[in-house]
Design an enzyme around this catalytic site. Structure first.
Site, PDB file in Angstrom:
ATOM      1  N   THR A 148       0.892  -1.157   0.000  1.00  0.00           N
ATOM      2  CA  THR A 148       0.000   0.000   0.000  1.00  0.00           C
ATOM      3  C   THR A 148       0.930   1.206   0.000  1.00  0.00           C
ATOM      4  O   THR A 148       2.024   1.141   0.592  1.00  0.00           O
ATOM      5  CB  THR A 148      -0.926   0.044   1.235  1.00  0.00           C
ATOM      6  OG1 THR A 148      -0.137   0.203   2.409  1.00  0.00           O
ATOM      7  CG2 THR A 148      -1.754  -1.227   1.376  1.00  0.00           C
ATOM      8  N   HIS A 149       0.533   2.257  -0.654  1.00  0.00           N
ATOM      9  CA  HIS A 149       1.412   3.433  -0.872  1.00  0.00           C
ATOM     10  C   HIS A 149       2.728   2.988  -1.516  1.00  0.00           C
ATOM     11  O   HIS A 149       3.752   3.640  -1.339  1.00  0.00           O
ATOM     12  CB  HIS A 149       1.728   4.173   0.433  1.00  0.00           C
ATOM     13  CG  HIS A 149       0.534   4.445   1.272  1.00  0.00           C
ATOM     14  ND1 HIS A 149      -0.180   5.614   1.215  1.00  0.00           N
ATOM     15  CD2 HIS A 149      -0.099   3.659   2.189  1.00  0.00           C
ATOM     16  CE1 HIS A 149      -1.189   5.553   2.070  1.00  0.00           C
ATOM     17  NE2 HIS A 149      -1.175   4.379   2.670  1.00  0.00           N
ATOM     18  N   ASN A 184      12.218  -3.938 -22.508  1.00  0.00           N
ATOM     19  CA  ASN A 184      11.259  -2.966 -21.973  1.00  0.00           C
ATOM     20  C   ASN A 184       9.808  -3.430 -22.116  1.00  0.00           C
ATOM     21  O   ASN A 184       9.447  -4.048 -23.121  1.00  0.00           O
ATOM     22  CB  ASN A 184      11.416  -1.624 -22.708  1.00  0.00           C
ATOM     23  CG  ASN A 184      12.755  -0.978 -22.415  1.00  0.00           C
ATOM     24  OD1 ASN A 184      13.282  -1.111 -21.310  1.00  0.00           O
ATOM     25  ND2 ASN A 184      13.312  -0.296 -23.407  1.00  0.00           N
ATOM     26  N   GLU A 227       3.137  -0.536 -21.224  1.00  0.00           N
ATOM     27  CA  GLU A 227       3.127   0.927 -21.099  1.00  0.00           C
ATOM     28  C   GLU A 227       2.082   1.540 -22.023  1.00  0.00           C
ATOM     29  O   GLU A 227       1.397   2.500 -21.668  1.00  0.00           O
ATOM     30  CB  GLU A 227       4.512   1.500 -21.431  1.00  0.00           C
ATOM     31  CG  GLU A 227       5.535   1.194 -20.342  1.00  0.00           C
ATOM     32  CD  GLU A 227       6.955   1.582 -20.748  1.00  0.00           C
ATOM     33  OE1 GLU A 227       7.678   2.094 -19.898  1.00  0.00           O
ATOM     34  OE2 GLU A 227       7.327   1.380 -21.921  1.00  0.00           O
ATOM     35  N   TYR A 229     -32.256  15.198 -33.922  1.00  0.00           N
ATOM     36  CA  TYR A 229     -30.908  14.970 -34.466  1.00  0.00           C
ATOM     37  C   TYR A 229     -30.224  16.282 -34.840  1.00  0.00           C
ATOM     38  O   TYR A 229     -30.825  17.164 -35.435  1.00  0.00           O
ATOM     39  CB  TYR A 229     -31.007  14.077 -35.714  1.00  0.00           C
ATOM     40  CG  TYR A 229     -29.658  13.839 -36.355  1.00  0.00           C
ATOM     41  CD1 TYR A 229     -28.828  12.814 -35.926  1.00  0.00           C
ATOM     42  CD2 TYR A 229     -29.192  14.681 -37.374  1.00  0.00           C
ATOM     43  CE1 TYR A 229     -27.576  12.618 -36.498  1.00  0.00           C
ATOM     44  CE2 TYR A 229     -27.948  14.490 -37.951  1.00  0.00           C
ATOM     45  CZ  TYR A 229     -27.141  13.452 -37.501  1.00  0.00           C
ATOM     46  OH  TYR A 229     -25.908  13.259 -38.057  1.00  0.00           O
ATOM     47  N   GLN A 277     -22.816  13.097 -35.488  1.00  0.00           N
ATOM     48  CA  GLN A 277     -21.959  12.317 -36.384  1.00  0.00           C
ATOM     49  C   GLN A 277     -20.557  12.117 -35.784  1.00  0.00           C
ATOM     50  O   GLN A 277     -19.909  11.103 -36.010  1.00  0.00           O
ATOM     51  CB  GLN A 277     -21.854  13.038 -37.725  1.00  0.00           C
ATOM     52  CG  GLN A 277     -20.930  12.382 -38.710  1.00  0.00           C
ATOM     53  CD  GLN A 277     -21.059  12.977 -40.100  1.00  0.00           C
ATOM     54  OE1 GLN A 277     -22.066  12.778 -40.764  1.00  0.00           O
ATOM     55  NE2 GLN A 277     -20.055  13.720 -40.541  1.00  0.00           N
TER      56      GLN A 277
HETATM   57  N1  ARG Z   1     -23.937  10.956 -41.390  1.00  0.00           N
HETATM   58  C1  ARG Z   1     -24.915  11.187 -40.376  1.00  0.00           C
HETATM   59  C2  ARG Z   1     -24.374  10.691 -39.030  1.00  0.00           C
HETATM   60  O1  ARG Z   1     -23.488   9.926 -39.024  1.00  0.00           O
HETATM   61  C3  ARG Z   1     -26.158  10.442 -40.663  1.00  0.00           C
HETATM   62  C4  ARG Z   1     -27.384  11.159 -40.238  1.00  0.00           C
HETATM   63  C5  ARG Z   1     -27.533  12.406 -41.030  1.00  0.00           C
HETATM   64  N2  ARG Z   1     -28.798  13.009 -40.798  1.00  0.00           N
HETATM   65  C6  ARG Z   1     -29.055  14.265 -41.189  1.00  0.00           C
HETATM   66  N3  ARG Z   1     -30.235  14.702 -40.940  1.00  0.00           N
HETATM   67  N4  ARG Z   1     -28.135  15.007 -41.732  1.00  0.00           N
HETATM   68  O2  ARG Z   1     -24.809  11.065 -38.007  1.00  0.00           O
END
Ligand code: ARG
Length: 514
Positions: free
Chosen positions: A169-170, A299, A304, A331, A336
């Site tokens: 420990t430590h 090594n 690592e 969305y 993306q």
């Molecule tokens: N290439 C987009 C992504 O990976 C797909 C969805 C695109 N949708 C949109 N409404 N532009 O998220």
């Protein structure tokens, strides 16, 4: 009623248009903007899933009476051509894999047939569908690798129940233990990694398909049918949630981050114990690097890099979390950017496990060095104090004070082992403060204790006595077996859904030919 196409009866050749989506604009995308927008460089990971998702969607559209057998046949055949030869796609010319595939189908089948593909579906539900299918498979794969690592740790531990060494420990010697006890502790954390992945699997294994852009569709689609064709346990109920939320994927990434933290601890222990100063273990040559200058060097670079890549994966997790913070519902293209960090996290975890498993298998254990360190260690002090408590009925604090003074004397005499002290040394150490305990009796306690006896005297559950190690081993073995079974069942269920889907696709393609 089967929908009858009324426009665009002629097939469009690729050269005549660039993007099937740009109905609203007159100009095509600037080339630099296209490169900037495109996720093509990671989307090849999603290709197969995207095709499977499209097959399921089209079959469902046919089953609900929306899509004719002939169009279904043509579309499925087009998807099959891509599946067999993905190189026909020129993904760099498109914003993503979804656009690329649809454009291929429209190009080859015309707007009237190819243009049906995206009915009652958007890239927004499509992309998260693909990611969920991909992560579902990756969870199974990483879980298998974790099981394999646990398996190696268990089998190495069986040979090392009696490999006595100091525990730290430590980073200072603390109590005596065994090498197997450490290996079992690694198997224990890894088994919790399996638990975490397993929990997230059930949340990932839900279909977003049919949520469309954000608000569903007026077409009478059957979301449960596509879900079951793709082997999902159910659907994501709410179309806003299905297209916007990434919490399940981030949960998966945080499990990966934790896995890497755990692997990094194992790596660090092995790095430390493989130094000349410790000399407890030796890393197999195949997994060691050498120096361009110093001929003597061997090594632990692989270990690592596991340690370093833990930071990388944690960084990816933070990237993903920061990405979704502050995004509105629905969305946004920001999402993306989750793809590269998600895909890279999985890759790093797989690669790290891939080297750690054989390192554990081939690790040389230097029992003699471990035992030497244990014999010369003051880490037996707690055992001595506890013997005084149970044999001489003094309080633990009094025993702690007496043993502390004995260790101080041994250090002053040149770090000699406690067993080499004379009765007079102990008398001197105690001075006026013997708490009613005879130095002669204390010496007997010290001389009767050995590293072996120290280990065997550990009664508490989870401690390193052979009995307790055996119990830890048995529990982990059972858990490992249960996970092996569960992973196989999960893989079987996905594979059997995909087999059914591909048979159905084949049947429809054949049927359409007649
Ligand atoms: N290439 C987009 C992504 O990976 C797909 C969805 C695109 N949708 C949109 N409404 N532009 O998220």
């Amino acid at each position: 009623m089967v929908w009858t196409p009324s426009i665009c009866k002629t097939k469009i050749k690729p050269a005549e248009f660039i993007c099937v989506y740009r109905s609203r604009t007159t100009d095509s995308l600037d080339e630099g903007a296209l490169r900037f927008l495109s996720s093509g460089y990671v989307d090849y990971h999603l290709l197969l899933y995207d095709i499977l998702g499209s097959e399921a969607h089209l079959i469902m559209l046919h089953e609900i009476g929306f899509l004719s057998s002939t169009s279904l046949k043509d579309l499925l055949a087009g998807l099959e051509t891509i599946r067999k030869n993905p190189k026909i796609l020129d993904i760099d010319k498109f914003e993503d894999i979804h656009e690329c595939i649809e454009t291929y189908l429209v190009t080859n089948l015309g707007y009237d047939v190819g243009g049906i593909l995206q009915t009652a579906r958007s890239r927004n539900d499509q992309v998260t569908l693909d990611l969920r299918m991909m992560v579902r498979d990756t969870i199974n794969l990483i879980s298998r690798m974790l099981v394999q690592l646990i398996d190696e740790l268990l089998s190495r531990s069986e040979d090392n129940f009696n490999s006595i060494m100091p525990m730290y420990t430590h980073l200072q010697q603390a109590q005596l233990g065994t090498f197997a006890h450490f290996l079992l502790s690694y198997a224990e954390i890894l088994s919790r990694d399996l638990d975490r992945l397993n929990d997230s699997y059930d949340r990932i294994n839900l279909s977003p398909l049919g949520a469309c852009a954000i608000g569903g569709t007026s077409i009478n689609i059957d979301r449960y049918r596509t879900s079951s064709l793709l082997g999902f346990k159910g659907i994501l109920n709410n179309s806003i949630d299905a297209t916007t939320s990434r919490d399940d994927l981030i949960e998966y990434m945080s499990s990966l981050g934790i896995i890497m933290l755990n692997l990094s601890r194992i790596a660090e222990d092995f790095i430390l114990w493989s130094t000349t100063e410790f000399g407890f273990v030796e890393i197999p040559d195949k997994y060691s690097s050498t120096s361009s200058l110093m001929p003597q060097k061997k090594n632990p670079d692989t270990l690592e890099l596991i340690r370093a890549k833990a930071s990388t994966v944690v960084g990816f997790l933070f990237g993903a979390m920061s990405l979704v913070k502050g995004l509105p519902s629905g969305y946004s293209r920001d999402l993306q950017e989750l793809k590269p960090v998600l895909i890279n996290s999985s890759r790093v975890v797989k690669e790290s496990l891939n080297v750690l498993i054989p390192i554990v298998r081939g690790l040389k254990v230097n029992h003699a060095h471990m035992m030497d360190a244990a014999r010369s260690s003051y880490a037996i002090s707690v055992d001595i104090a506890e013997q005084l408590v149970s044999q001489k009925h003094i309080s633990f604090r009094s025993a702690h004070r007496l043993v502390g003074s004995i260790v101080r004397t041994a250090v002053e005499k040149g770090n000699i082992p406690l067993s080499k002290l004379a009765e007079s040394d102990i008398q001197n150490a105690f001075g006026q403060d013997a708490s009613g305990v005879e130095p002669r009796d204390v010496l007997k306690v010290i001389q009767r204790l050995s590293p072996e006896k120290s280990i065997e005297s550990r009664l508490s559950s989870g401690s390193p006595s052979v009995l307790q190690q055996r119990k830890l081993f048995d529990i982990l073995l059972e858990k490992k077996k249960a996970y092996e079974k569960l992973i196989s069942e999960r893989e079987k269920s996905v594979n059997s859904a995909f087999n059914h889907l591909s048979h159905a696709a084949e049947r429809y393609t054949q049927a359409g030919k007649t």
